[in-house]
Design an enzyme around this catalytic site. Structure first.
Site, PDB file in Angstrom:
ATOM      1  N   GLU A 219       3.303  -7.195 -13.064  1.00  0.00           N
ATOM      2  CA  GLU A 219       3.070  -6.122 -12.347  1.00  0.00           C
ATOM      3  C   GLU A 219       2.368  -5.030 -13.009  1.00  0.00           C
ATOM      4  O   GLU A 219       3.279  -4.479 -13.899  1.00  0.00           O
ATOM      5  CB  GLU A 219       4.215  -5.664 -11.521  1.00  0.00           C
ATOM      6  CG  GLU A 219       3.838  -4.577 -10.291  1.00  0.00           C
ATOM      7  CD  GLU A 219       4.821  -3.508 -10.179  1.00  0.00           C
ATOM      8  OE1 GLU A 219       4.066  -2.662 -10.415  1.00  0.00           O
ATOM      9  OE2 GLU A 219       5.808  -3.731  -9.901  1.00  0.00           O
TER      10      GLU A 219
ATOM     11  N   CYS B 255       4.182   2.881  -9.707  1.00  0.00           N
ATOM     12  CA  CYS B 255       3.038   2.157  -9.531  1.00  0.00           C
ATOM     13  C   CYS B 255       2.250   2.350  -8.247  1.00  0.00           C
ATOM     14  O   CYS B 255       1.222   1.921  -8.152  1.00  0.00           O
ATOM     15  CB  CYS B 255       3.065   0.548 -10.152  1.00  0.00           C
ATOM     16  SG  CYS B 255       4.498  -0.209  -9.067  1.00  0.00           S
TER      17      CYS B 255
HETATM   18  N1  LIG Z   1       1.764   0.254 -13.168  1.00  0.00           N
HETATM   19  C1  LIG Z   1       3.069   0.318 -13.552  1.00  0.00           C
HETATM   20  O1  LIG Z   1       3.952  -0.127 -12.620  1.00  0.00           O
HETATM   21  C2  LIG Z   1       3.529   1.056 -14.729  1.00  0.00           C
HETATM   22  C3  LIG Z   1       2.281   1.467 -15.699  1.00  0.00           C
HETATM   23  N2  LIG Z   1       2.737   1.875 -16.746  1.00  0.00           N
HETATM   24  C4  LIG Z   1       1.947   2.358 -17.829  1.00  0.00           C
HETATM   25  O2  LIG Z   1       2.177   1.936 -19.150  1.00  0.00           O
HETATM   26  C5  LIG Z   1       2.010   2.842 -20.157  1.00  0.00           C
HETATM   27  C6  LIG Z   1       3.291   2.862 -21.118  1.00  0.00           C
HETATM   28  O3  LIG Z   1       4.381   2.481 -20.596  1.00  0.00           O
HETATM   29  P1  LIG Z   1       5.393   1.306 -20.819  1.00  0.00           P
HETATM   30  O4  LIG Z   1       6.266   1.416 -19.340  1.00  0.00           O
HETATM   31  O5  LIG Z   1       6.005   1.615 -22.180  1.00  0.00           O
HETATM   32  O6  LIG Z   1       4.510   0.042 -20.610  1.00  0.00           O
HETATM   33  P2  LIG Z   1       3.968  -1.068 -21.681  1.00  0.00           P
HETATM   34  O7  LIG Z   1       3.221  -2.031 -21.087  1.00  0.00           O
HETATM   35  O8  LIG Z   1       3.517  -0.267 -22.812  1.00  0.00           O
HETATM   36  O9  LIG Z   1       5.729  -1.585 -22.111  1.00  0.00           O
HETATM   37  C7  LIG Z   1       6.497  -2.290 -21.229  1.00  0.00           C
HETATM   38  C8  LIG Z   1       7.461  -3.253 -21.964  1.00  0.00           C
HETATM   39  O10 LIG Z   1       6.393  -4.340 -22.452  1.00  0.00           O
HETATM   40  C9  LIG Z   1       6.547  -4.762 -23.845  1.00  0.00           C
HETATM   41  N3  LIG Z   1       5.068  -4.728 -24.507  1.00  0.00           N
HETATM   42  C10 LIG Z   1       4.144  -3.952 -24.216  1.00  0.00           C
HETATM   43  N4  LIG Z   1       3.193  -4.748 -24.886  1.00  0.00           N
HETATM   44  C11 LIG Z   1       3.315  -5.744 -25.495  1.00  0.00           C
HETATM   45  C12 LIG Z   1       2.872  -6.775 -26.093  1.00  0.00           C
HETATM   46  N5  LIG Z   1       1.413  -6.735 -26.592  1.00  0.00           N
HETATM   47  N6  LIG Z   1       3.564  -7.998 -26.729  1.00  0.00           N
HETATM   48  C13 LIG Z   1       5.051  -7.809 -26.039  1.00  0.00           C
HETATM   49  N7  LIG Z   1       5.703  -7.067 -25.627  1.00  0.00           N
HETATM   50  C14 LIG Z   1       4.764  -5.809 -25.023  1.00  0.00           C
HETATM   51  C15 LIG Z   1       7.227  -3.128 -24.493  1.00  0.00           C
HETATM   52  O11 LIG Z   1       7.650  -3.276 -25.719  1.00  0.00           O
HETATM   53  C16 LIG Z   1       8.174  -2.689 -23.294  1.00  0.00           C
HETATM   54  O12 LIG Z   1       9.331  -3.340 -23.560  1.00  0.00           O
HETATM   55  C17 LIG Z   1       2.264   4.147 -18.955  1.00  0.00           C
HETATM   56  O13 LIG Z   1       1.635   5.384 -19.594  1.00  0.00           O
HETATM   57  C18 LIG Z   1       1.540   3.720 -17.876  1.00  0.00           C
HETATM   58  O14 LIG Z   1       0.121   3.891 -18.065  1.00  0.00           O
HETATM   59  C19 LIG Z   1       4.229   2.037 -17.137  1.00  0.00           C
HETATM   60  C20 LIG Z   1       5.246   1.909 -16.067  1.00  0.00           C
HETATM   61  C21 LIG Z   1       4.987   1.340 -14.913  1.00  0.00           C
HETATM   62  O1  LIG Z   2       8.035   2.866  -5.426  1.00  0.00           O
HETATM   63  C1  LIG Z   2       8.781   2.221  -5.761  1.00  0.00           C
HETATM   64  O2  LIG Z   2       9.778   1.902  -5.197  1.00  0.00           O
HETATM   65  C2  LIG Z   2       8.227   0.980  -6.646  1.00  0.00           C
HETATM   66  C3  LIG Z   2       7.341   1.394  -7.710  1.00  0.00           C
HETATM   67  C4  LIG Z   2       7.028   0.479  -8.712  1.00  0.00           C
HETATM   68  O3  LIG Z   2       7.374  -0.803  -8.492  1.00  0.00           O
HETATM   69  C5  LIG Z   2       6.921   0.867  -9.825  1.00  0.00           C
HETATM   70  O4  LIG Z   2       6.529   1.918 -10.019  1.00  0.00           O
HETATM   71  O5  LIG Z   2       6.883   0.204 -10.899  1.00  0.00           O
END
Ligand SMILES: NC(=O)C1=CN([C@@H]2O[C@H](COP(=O)(O)OP(=O)(O)OC[C@H]3O[C@@H](n4cnc5c(N)ncnc54)[C@H](O)[C@@H]3O)[C@@H](O)[C@H]2O)C=CC1
Ligand SMILES: O=C(O)CCC(=O)C(=O)O
Length: 510
Positions: free
Chosen positions: A249, A286
């Site tokens: 996601e 998200c």
């Molecule tokens: N759409 C959504 O639900 C979300 C989006 N984000 C976005 O992600 C950015 C960074 O936030 P994070 O939560 O740290 O997300 P991230 O995607 O950088 O990391 C999430 C997890 O995946 C791991 N990971 C990331 N890239 C990897 C790879 N190439 N290989 C193996 N493991 C990997 C990280 O170590 C961490 O445990 C935020 O600034 C935001 O833009 C973050 C949280 C939720």
């Molecule tokens: O708004 C929520 O309760 C869930 C949102 C979500 O899945 C996320 O931010 O990763």
């Protein structure tokens, strides 16, 4: 001596004690071996044993008490009410999956009894049930340290399906992760299950997570996070000698469509409600409403006035990590300096090192359609309003949009005809279509879909929230002419488990 990871307190920028032990490659090998050994035993436990285990995890999490709440608060900067609410959601989710397991419907038991007298050929006896796919790697999210993390929805649904789980803890909240992992291990002991039903990997970088995804003993991956991270895991999984599914996601800007009659009757109120949704949790959802499409006119001006009044008076909020804060500032600066974009409102100036300053921007239809990057997710309390000439233009914008988790419609009865014409394209673009509300605050329920076409998720056929999430970790097995004594109880004559089964095309309980 074991190396430790110290999370950063986002309010102060200082490291948090005590540090948490880091894993190494030998741990990956050990955890995968233990998970593989546990799989056969765990997936064959009774439905009652598995349901009681999920309930025990919830009970152990509650028993972690204040230590858990305080550690989450210091590691994430989230306020107590949110953390306690998220703990309740996490435990509620585990208990909901306990109900799903007890019901047995997820087994999808089907029986086409033999028909030896069928002409011209006899029919064999066919019986189907779902089994777990095997050990699952779960990547915890930074923005939901409990509900989308170590014992979050991915873990709960995989355990419910009968799959051992190895969590890759998010480096932003290792202490929280360790407390929850301890609770799960205690529940395993309490329920007399093999230790390999659950494991956790802690690292500062990404290497061990990548190693987990490519380990041949892992059979599926669940992830919530960035588009870049999700795509990297999808590629790693697809490149394995035995490719496996990745349920990621990732990225969604959750368009909000403002229809003319609704705007005319209550533009300002919608604007205020929008600003509240935009800023809740510092916009770190998200499901955050990152794009607003509004039909031109006085109603839209009232919407803008309502929204800007609320945003301009808003206190800055601490973001989860320095990295997320830096990415937010970069995204907002990109919009603020874009030639085709006008700044409508900014929140109060930041007071802490990782505070988010809310932002609302505006562009026109031509400007939005011209630059595909205007639909890139800016993770945090920032949104872009696109002023369109009339509701007929919504379909042009929707056609241009990527897949979404949610699309929200603000409409009154006179708007129904145009909404009716848009519904087919809305269904093709989003996992959830909602009316006169916003996508934030996802209900954990049977009918919930928290998914959607790429890049909202990597697989639009599923959801990561709600009971349907269990399907990601199941696969059907068909048994042809197996003797009764060798069949699983779910498929034996007389229905010893008392579950719903499809017999000769009809749902029955016999
Ligand atoms: N759409 C959504 O639900 C979300 C989006 N984000 C976005 O992600 C950015 C960074 O936030 P994070 O939560 O740290 O997300 P991230 O995607 O950088 O990391 C999430 C997890 O995946 C791991 N990971 C990331 N890239 C990897 C790879 N190439 N290989 C193996 N493991 C990997 C990280 O170590 C961490 O445990 C935020 O600034 C935001 O833009 C973050 C949280 C939720
Ligand atoms: O708004 C929520 O309760 C869930 C949102 C979500 O899945 C996320 O931010 O990763």
């Amino acid at each position: 001596m074991t190396d430790l990871i110290h999370a950063t307190d986002p309010k102060t920028g200082k490291p948090i004690d005590p540090g948490i032990a880091l894993s190494d490659e030998a741990d990956i090998d050990r955890l995968c071996a233990e998970a593989t050994a546990a799989f056969r035993i765990y997936r064959n436990t009774s439905l009652e044993t598995r349901a009681a285990f999920l309930e025990a995890v919830a009970a152990e999490i509650m028993e972690s008490g204040e230590a858990l709440i305080e550690r989450v608060m210091v590691e994430t900067g989230l306020p107590r009410t949110r953390v306690e609410g998220e703990r309740a959601r996490t435990c509620g989710q585990l208990r909901l999956f306990a109900r799903v397991v007890r019901d047995g419907d997820f087994l999808d038991a089907r029986i086409d009894p033999a028909r030896p007298d069928r002409q011209p050929l006899p029919r064999v006896d066919l019986r189907l049930r779902n089994i777990g796919t095997g050990p699952v790697a779960v990547f915890g999210a930074s923005n939901f340290p409990l509900a989308f993390s170590v014992a979050g929805g991915d873990t709960a649904s995989a355990l419910a399906a009968g799959c051992p789980v190895i969590v890759k803890a998010h480096p932003a909240h290792p202490g929280t992760s360790e407390i929850v992992a301890t609770a799960i291990r205690a529940a395993i002991t309490r329920c007399d299950l093999p230790a390999g039903v659950f494991g956790m990997v802690v690292e500062t970088g990404i290497e061990l997570g990548a190693a987990l995804v490519t380990d041949p003993r892992i059979k599926a991956v669940a992830f919530t996070g960035s588009r870049q991270g999700g795509l990297a895991l999808m590629q790693a999984a697809a490149g394995r000698p035995e490719p496996i599914p990745v349920y990621a996601e990732m990225s969604s800007i959750n368009p909000v469509l403002l229809f003319p009659a609704a705007l005319a009757s209550r533009g300002s109120a919608i604007g205020q409600a929008f600003a509240t949704s935009l800023q809740i949790g510092a916009g770190q959802f998200c499901t955050n409403p990152g794009l607003v499409l509004g039909t031109d006119g006085p109603g839209l001006d009232a919407f803008i006035a309502g929204a800007t009044a609320s945003i301009e008076g808003a206190m800055p909020q601490t973001m989860l990590t320095p990295g997320i804060h830096a990415a937010y500032d970069r995204g907002v600066s990109r919009l603020a300096s874009h030639a085709g974009v006008r700044t409508l409102a900014r929140g109060d100036a930041p007071s802490g090192p990782h505070d988010a300053q809310a932002a609302l921007f505006e562009t026109d239809l031509a400007g939005f359609l011209e630059d595909g990057h205007l639909q890139d997710e800016v993770f945090g309390p920032s949104s872009l309003l696109v002023r369109v000439p009339d509701a007929g233009a919504f379909s042009d914008v929707l056609a241009h949009l990527e897949g979404q988790l949610t699309i929200a419609l603000h409409m009154d009865e006179p708007d129904h005809p145009v909404v009716t014409t848009l519904l087919p394209v809305l269904e093709e673009k989003a996992g959830r279509i909602l009316v006169n509300g916003f996508g934030t605050g996802v209900e954990v329920a049977d009918a919930m879909v928290h998914g959607g076409p790429f890049p909202a998720t990597s697989d639009s056929r599923t959801t990561s929230v709600g009971t349907l999430a269990i399907r990601r970790f199941l696969r059907p097995v068909c048994y042809q002419d197996l003797p009764q004594a060798l069949l699983a109880r779910a498929l034996r004559d007389g229905n010893p488990l008392g579950i719903n089964r499809m017999i000769d095309g009809k749902i029955a309980k016999h």
